[in-house]
Design a protein around this motif. Structure first.
Motif, short mmCIF file in Angstrom:
data_model
loop_
_atom_site.label_atom_id
_atom_site.label_comp_id
_atom_site.label_asym_id
_atom_site.label_seq_id
_atom_site.Cartn_x
_atom_site.Cartn_y
_atom_site.Cartn_z
N ILE A 16 67.92 44.35 7.24
CA ILE A 16 67.64 45.55 8.03
C ILE A 16 68.67 46.63 7.73
O ILE A 16 68.34 47.81 7.53
CB ILE A 16 67.62 45.21 9.53
CG1 ILE A 16 66.50 44.21 9.85
CG2 ILE A 16 67.44 46.49 10.36
CD1 ILE A 16 66.53 43.71 11.28
N SER A 17 69.94 46.23 7.68
CA SER A 17 71.01 47.18 7.39
C SER A 17 70.82 47.82 6.03
O SER A 17 71.11 49.02 5.85
CB SER A 17 72.38 46.48 7.45
OG SER A 17 72.65 46.02 8.77
N GLY A 18 70.33 47.05 5.06
CA GLY A 18 70.12 47.58 3.73
C GLY A 18 69.08 48.69 3.70
O GLY A 18 69.25 49.71 3.03
N VAL A 19 67.99 48.49 4.46
CA VAL A 19 66.95 49.52 4.53
C VAL A 19 67.47 50.76 5.27
O VAL A 19 67.21 51.90 4.87
CB VAL A 19 65.68 48.98 5.20
CG1 VAL A 19 64.63 50.08 5.33
CG2 VAL A 19 65.11 47.81 4.40
N LEU A 20 68.21 50.54 6.36
CA LEU A 20 68.80 51.67 7.09
C LEU A 20 69.76 52.45 6.18
O LEU A 20 69.82 53.68 6.23
CB LEU A 20 69.54 51.17 8.32
CG LEU A 20 68.68 50.56 9.44
CD1 LEU A 20 69.56 49.96 10.53
CD2 LEU A 20 67.74 51.61 10.04
N PHE A 21 70.51 51.74 5.36
CA PHE A 21 71.44 52.37 4.43
C PHE A 21 70.69 53.25 3.43
O PHE A 21 71.11 54.38 3.14
CB PHE A 21 72.23 51.29 3.69
CG PHE A 21 73.29 51.82 2.75
CD1 PHE A 21 74.61 51.92 3.16
CD2 PHE A 21 72.96 52.20 1.46
CE1 PHE A 21 75.59 52.41 2.29
CE2 PHE A 21 73.93 52.70 0.59
CZ PHE A 21 75.24 52.79 1.01
N ASP A 22 69.57 52.75 2.92
CA ASP A 22 68.83 53.47 1.89
C ASP A 22 68.03 54.65 2.45
O ASP A 22 67.91 55.69 1.80
CB ASP A 22 67.87 52.52 1.16
CG ASP A 22 68.61 51.49 0.32
OD1 ASP A 22 69.77 51.77 -0.07
OD2 ASP A 22 68.06 50.41 0.07
N GLN A 23 67.46 54.49 3.65
CA GLN A 23 66.52 55.49 4.15
C GLN A 23 67.04 56.32 5.32
O GLN A 23 66.49 57.38 5.61
CB GLN A 23 65.21 54.79 4.57
CG GLN A 23 64.52 54.07 3.41
CD GLN A 23 63.19 53.45 3.83
OE1 GLN A 23 62.73 53.61 4.96
NE2 GLN A 23 62.56 52.73 2.91
#
Length: 375
Positions: free
Chosen positions: A315-322
């Motif tokens: 989840i953190s990875g997607v928040l980081f990217d978007q």
């Protein structure tokens, strides 16, 4: 069409075929035959030559270059590896009014990391000594939060040896790795400078040591202003990557006042941008405000701690990217979060029940991982 590089086995077979066809009366394929040994040596040399030519081809374009050639391609666009930087901040010690501590005095953190005072300072009338210190070793390890215990390297009469950090010691960053430098170098080739466009401000901000992400909001604080939001995800990992300091503009701008002067990380970034920005723009260096997003996921109640940690990381990875502190119509897509979780072993059958829809990005706020509830 790409050139298929022959394998070592293919080259050995080709050389062996050439030997047998060129010397039909000799058996050059016996195990200890001089011809077979010579053929293998020739094939090995040819394989090394193919490898060297392949390496040369990769260095011939920015997209696949590495090492010193990667840096050379970056230099053509005035992009250079970001050096390591030292952290600085303030430490306070109780003392007797009037006692002076000289510049160059050593201050030691509880983990034995050392810092040095930058100027001679006198204990004030209230019995408080506030010294500006700089880490002796460059890098992220020098960053220290407020409240951390510090001691004087040598005892000084009239000053208590034990003190604490009162203004966050920040600004320390490790030397940039090749992967991060490659991203900036490639962006320089893909984005032509436009005399102060949105992308220019993002590029200038990312050139500052420690800065990993940046966004630009034109006219964010009114006509003629430019707001640049930044994150220092590695250097300030202890603070979630958020800059530590005060939002504002560079003191080099003659429109600066006591109310809009940047400090800390924001000041470092503002000063770096100021020398490159258009002269008419008033550029504010700002930290986004964390906006934690709570998640509810059903179907994973029995998931192990390892799986739950992997889900949180996904989840953190997607928040980081978007995620972005901009009101530009972008959002964090729930479908991408679901896809990231689905890639984790043992998560079959889960359903994200909250948030129920895509998360729109909001000006000034950066989506971050909140509480994850499993049901």
């Amino acid at each position: 069409m790409p050139f298929p590089r022959p394998t070592l086995s293919d080259l050995r077979a080709r050389v062996a075929s050439d030997i047998t066809s060129g010397l039909p009366t000799a058996d050059g394929l016996l195990r200890f035959s001089n011809l077979q040994i010579t053929g293998k040596a020739v094939a090995g040399m040819a394989y090394l030559n193919y490898g060297y030519l392949d390496w040369i081809a990769r260095q011939g374009v920015p997209y696949t270059a590495s090492g010193e050639f990667l840096y050379a391609w970056g230099a053509l666009k005035n992009v250079y590896p970001k050096p390591s930087t030292v952290a600085s901040g303030q430490v306070t010690f109780p003392g007797t009014p009037g006692v002076t501590v000289d510049a160059g005095t050593q201050v030691v953190r509880s983990d034995s990391a050392t810092f040095t005072t930058q100027a001679s300072t006198t204990v004030g009338a209230g019995g408080t000594l506030v010294v500006q210190v700089t880490a002796d070793v460059a890098g992220e390890a020098g960053n220290t939060p407020v409240g951390s215990l510090m001691t004087l390297g040598t005892s000084i009469t009239g000053v208590q040896s034990t003190g604490a950090v009162t203004t966050v010691i920040t600004g320390g960053a490790d030397q940039e790795l090749d992967g991060a430098f490659f991203d900036r170098m490639l962006a320089a080739y893909q984005s032509t400078p436009n005399g102060g466009s949105d992308n220019d401000y993002v590029t200038w901000a990312k050139n500052v040591p420690g800065v990993t992400r940046a966004w630009c909001m034109p006219n964010g604080f009114g006509t003629g202003t430019v707001v640049v939001y930044t994150m220092l995800d590695d250097a300030n990992a202890a603070y979630g990557g958020f800059p530590q300091g005060t939002n504002g503009i560079s003191p080099r701008d003659n429109r600066v006042t006591s109310g809009n002067l940047a400090a800390g990380d924001q000041l470092t970034i503002a000063n770096s941008i100021y020398v490159q920005q258009p002269v008419t723009a008033m550029v504010y260096s700002c930290s986004p405000i964390a906006a934690p997003i709570a998640w509810t996921i059903t179907g994973l109640l029995a998931a192990s701690l390892t799986t739950r940690a992997a889900v949180a990381a996904a989840i953190s990875g997607v928040l980081f990217d978007q995620g972005a502190p901009l009101a530009d119509g972008s959002s964090v897509d729930i479908s991408d979060v679901s896809a990231a979780i689905s890639a984790i072993a043992g998560t079959q059958g889960f359903v994200i029940t909250s948030p129920a829809a895509n998360i729109p990005n909001t000006l000034g706020y950066l989506p971050t991982l909140g509480t994850v509830t499993y049901g």
